[in-house]
Design a protein around this motif. Structure first.
Motif, mmCIF file in Angstrom:
data_model
loop_
_atom_site.group_PDB
_atom_site.id
_atom_site.type_symbol
_atom_site.label_atom_id
_atom_site.label_comp_id
_atom_site.label_asym_id
_atom_site.label_seq_id
_atom_site.Cartn_x
_atom_site.Cartn_y
_atom_site.Cartn_z
ATOM 1 N N HIS A 158 0.840 -1.197 0.000
ATOM 2 C CA HIS A 158 0.000 0.000 0.000
ATOM 3 C C HIS A 158 0.873 1.244 0.000
ATOM 4 N N ARG A 159 0.573 2.174 -0.897
ATOM 5 C CA ARG A 159 1.246 3.470 -0.929
ATOM 6 C C ARG A 159 0.262 4.512 -0.446
ATOM 7 N N GLN A 218 1.941 6.581 7.740
ATOM 8 C CA GLN A 218 2.702 5.998 6.639
ATOM 9 C C GLN A 218 2.970 7.043 5.563
ATOM 10 N N GLU A 266 6.523 8.231 4.111
ATOM 11 C CA GLU A 266 6.846 8.216 2.684
ATOM 12 C C GLU A 266 7.277 9.606 2.210
ATOM 13 N N ARG A 293 10.889 10.887 0.671
ATOM 14 C CA ARG A 293 10.968 11.575 -0.621
ATOM 15 C C ARG A 293 11.668 12.919 -0.497
#
Length: 236
Positions: A20-21, A101, A105, A109
């Motif tokens: 899952h993103r 999450q 992420e 980045r």
């Protein structure tokens, strides 16, 4: 906090589970200096995935569009959180897990940039619960869901602004005022705005909601004083 099942989604073309993103980037400059993360609402319970026609997500689109216009020419990344589940789901707090999450992420980045969270309803609760993440500078919570026993100690040294219409019949404005009071006692810079109209969907007076949210986010990103509307007069 329990995070629930492993963070995967449906099978890919090879039949394997796809990770899952949670981070969806809408506007990503090459070298962002800050970021805004949008979190839409949902339900108290709903273990299934959000529907294709997701009204809570659609409700946040005008805020994203207003933010994108205001950020034009600035090196600010604009993104939103993709939820695995439609609901909060009790102790699992799925929306908060996805928000954390997404923040991780985002940090991977673009490391060491300040992030402002903008969440509505369940998304406001998720933003407030994950506001202790090291990347978070401030939170703008729109008609947030604020249960009376929600933790606030992690919000110390954070700036948060809670906007609520007293006529909201879905989430309780008094819950917002009480959470802000408790967060302030815990060391947060907590502010409130009693919105004159809009209800829970923020449709009546929508431009006021959009404009004030953009102004609050800009002040939080720049470290400048908040608009005078913050700590507006609460209903008696």
């Amino acid at each position: 906090m329990t995070t629930g099942p492993a963070r995967t989604t449906g099978p890919g073309s090879d039949g394997q589970r796809v990770p899952h993103r949670a981070l969806v980037v809408h506007r990503g400059p090459d070298t962002p200096r800050a970021a805004v993360l949008l979190l839409h609402g949902g339900r108290a319970d709903g273990p299934g995935p959000p529907p294709r026609l997701n009204l809570p997500a659609l409700r946040m689109r005008p805020f994203g569009s207003a933010m994108s216009r205001a950020l034009r020419g600035r090196e600010v990344l604009l993104a939103s959180v993709r939820y695995r589940c439609r609901g909060w789901n009790g102790p699992r707090a799925d929306a908060a897990s996805d928000a954390r999450q997404a923040l991780d992420e985002l940090a991977a980045r673009a490391a060491d940039i300040p992030v402002v969270l903008v969440g509505h309803s369940m998304g406001g609760r998720a933003a407030l619960l994950t506001g202790g993440h090291p990347a978070v500078r401030g939170i703008v919570a729109l008609a947030p869901w604020c249960p009376p026993d929600e933790p606030v100690a992690h919000l110390r040294d954070r700036t948060l602004v809670l906007l609520h219409d007293a006529d909201d019949r879905v989430t309780d404005a008094e819950g917002s005022w009480l959470l802000a009071d408790r967060a302030r006692q815990a060391g947060a810079r907590a502010h409130t705005v009693a919105m004159p109209r809009g209800g829970h969907a923020m449709l009546r007076g929508a431009r006021h909601w959009h404009r004030l949210t953009v102004d609050l986010v800009a002040a939080l990103l720049d470290g400048t004083p908040l608009p005078e509307a913050a700590d507006g007069v609460r209903p008696a």
